[in-house]
Write a protein that holds these residues in place. Structure first.
Motif, mmCIF file in Angstrom:
data_model
loop_
_atom_site.group_PDB
_atom_site.id
_atom_site.type_symbol
_atom_site.label_atom_id
_atom_site.label_comp_id
_atom_site.label_asym_id
_atom_site.label_seq_id
_atom_site.Cartn_x
_atom_site.Cartn_y
_atom_site.Cartn_z
ATOM 1 N N ASN A 1 15.231 54.543 -8.275
ATOM 2 C CA ASN A 1 16.400 53.667 -8.403
ATOM 3 C C ASN A 1 16.388 52.894 -9.721
ATOM 4 N N LEU A 2 15.248 52.884 -10.405
ATOM 5 C CA LEU A 2 15.131 52.180 -11.679
ATOM 6 C C LEU A 2 15.424 53.141 -12.825
ATOM 7 N N ASP A 3 15.758 52.577 -13.980
ATOM 8 C CA ASP A 3 16.040 53.463 -15.106
ATOM 9 C C ASP A 3 14.741 54.043 -15.671
ATOM 10 N N ILE A 4 14.892 55.103 -16.431
ATOM 11 C CA ILE A 4 13.743 55.867 -16.914
ATOM 12 C C ILE A 4 12.850 55.050 -17.846
ATOM 13 N N ILE A 5 13.410 54.133 -18.606
ATOM 14 C CA ILE A 5 12.617 53.326 -19.533
ATOM 15 C C ILE A 5 11.646 52.431 -18.769
ATOM 16 N N GLU A 6 12.136 51.799 -17.713
ATOM 17 C CA GLU A 6 11.264 50.955 -16.882
ATOM 18 C C GLU A 6 10.160 51.789 -16.243
ATOM 19 N N ARG A 7 10.529 52.962 -15.766
ATOM 20 C CA ARG A 7 9.572 53.832 -15.099
ATOM 21 C C ARG A 7 8.521 54.352 -16.081
ATOM 22 N N LYS A 8 8.942 54.684 -17.288
ATOM 23 C CA LYS A 8 7.992 55.156 -18.299
ATOM 24 C C LYS A 8 7.008 54.052 -18.689
ATOM 25 N N GLN A 9 7.514 52.836 -18.842
ATOM 26 C CA GLN A 9 6.633 51.715 -19.178
ATOM 27 C C GLN A 9 5.647 51.457 -18.053
ATOM 28 N N ALA A 10 6.131 51.536 -16.815
ATOM 29 C CA ALA A 10 5.242 51.337 -15.664
ATOM 30 C C ALA A 10 4.166 52.417 -15.612
ATOM 31 N N MET A 11 4.534 53.650 -15.967
ATOM 32 C CA MET A 11 3.555 54.730 -15.988
ATOM 33 C C MET A 11 2.496 54.472 -17.061
ATOM 34 N N LYS A 12 2.921 54.004 -18.235
ATOM 35 C CA LYS A 12 1.963 53.652 -19.290
ATOM 36 C C LYS A 12 1.033 52.532 -18.828
ATOM 37 N N ASP A 13 1.628 51.518 -18.192
ATOM 38 C CA ASP A 13 0.828 50.403 -17.692
ATOM 39 C C ASP A 13 -0.188 50.878 -16.653
ATOM 40 N N SER A 14 0.257 51.740 -15.760
ATOM 41 C CA SER A 14 -0.615 52.262 -14.711
ATOM 42 C C SER A 14 -1.778 53.038 -15.316
ATOM 43 N N ARG A 15 -1.497 53.871 -16.300
ATOM 44 C CA ARG A 15 -2.562 54.657 -16.948
ATOM 45 C C ARG A 15 -3.538 53.746 -17.686
ATOM 46 N N HIS A 16 -2.999 52.721 -18.345
ATOM 47 C CA HIS A 16 -3.862 51.780 -19.074
ATOM 48 C C HIS A 16 -4.777 51.034 -18.101
ATOM 49 N N ILE A 17 -4.229 50.585 -17.000
ATOM 50 C CA ILE A 17 -5.019 49.867 -16.003
ATOM 51 C C ILE A 17 -6.091 50.782 -15.411
ATOM 52 N N ASN A 18 -5.729 52.027 -15.130
ATOM 53 C CA ASN A 18 -6.722 52.972 -14.603
ATOM 54 C C ASN A 18 -7.848 53.203 -15.611
ATOM 55 N N MET A 19 -7.502 53.265 -16.903
ATOM 56 C CA MET A 19 -8.509 53.420 -17.936
ATOM 57 C C MET A 19 -9.449 52.215 -17.960
ATOM 58 N N LEU A 20 -8.883 51.017 -17.839
ATOM 59 C CA LEU A 20 -9.707 49.811 -17.801
ATOM 60 C C LEU A 20 -10.638 49.807 -16.592
ATOM 61 N N LEU A 21 -10.111 50.171 -15.436
ATOM 62 C CA LEU A 21 -10.931 50.209 -14.228
ATOM 63 C C LEU A 21 -12.047 51.249 -14.344
ATOM 64 N N ASN A 22 -11.742 52.403 -14.937
ATOM 65 C CA ASN A 22 -12.773 53.418 -15.148
ATOM 66 C C ASN A 22 -13.845 52.917 -16.102
ATOM 67 N N PHE A 23 -13.433 52.228 -17.151
ATOM 68 C CA PHE A 23 -14.395 51.667 -18.106
ATOM 69 C C PHE A 23 -15.307 50.652 -17.427
ATOM 70 N N ILE A 24 -14.721 49.780 -16.622
ATOM 71 C CA ILE A 24 -15.513 48.780 -15.904
ATOM 72 C C ILE A 24 -16.504 49.460 -14.966
ATOM 73 N N ALA A 25 -16.030 50.481 -14.245
ATOM 74 C CA ALA A 25 -16.903 51.195 -13.303
ATOM 75 C C ALA A 25 -18.048 51.885 -14.034
ATOM 76 N N GLN A 26 -17.759 52.519 -15.167
ATOM 77 C CA GLN A 26 -18.808 53.202 -15.923
ATOM 78 C C GLN A 26 -19.819 52.203 -16.485
ATOM 79 N N THR A 27 -19.321 51.085 -16.968
ATOM 80 C CA THR A 27 -20.206 50.061 -17.513
ATOM 81 C C THR A 27 -21.124 49.516 -16.428
#
Length: 78
Positions: free
Chosen positions: A44-70
């Motif tokens: 229901n949201l426009d593609i720009i909002e969804r793309k930004q949310a996807m980038k945010d989600s990937r960035h957060i997952n990367m941070l969580l993976n880094f924390i877990a590895q550390t």
């Protein structure tokens, strides 16, 4: 290095406080990641909002993976 009982107690209290702060940060990242993931799947949201949310989600997952590895390299695991 020899610590007095008081110094050891202070050190232990600081470690506990740091651990609690780290867990709060991790919980906040998980919450934000879940929210971003939900937004990225909301058609229901426009593609720009969804793309930004996807980038945010990937960035957060990367941070969580880094924390877990550390933490794993330090011998700390869930």
């Amino acid at each position: 290095m020899n610590l007095t009982p008081i110094e050891e107690a202070v050190f232990n209290a600081q470690e506990v406080a740091a651990g609690i702060a780290a867990m709060a940060l991790i919980q906040d990242l998980i919450k934000k990641g879940n929210e971003a993931s939900d937004i990225s799947r909301n058609r229901n949201l426009d593609i720009i909002e969804r793309k930004q949310a996807m980038k945010d989600s990937r960035h957060i997952n990367m941070l969580l993976n880094f924390i877990a590895q550390t933490r794993a390299s330090l011998g700390i695991s869930a």
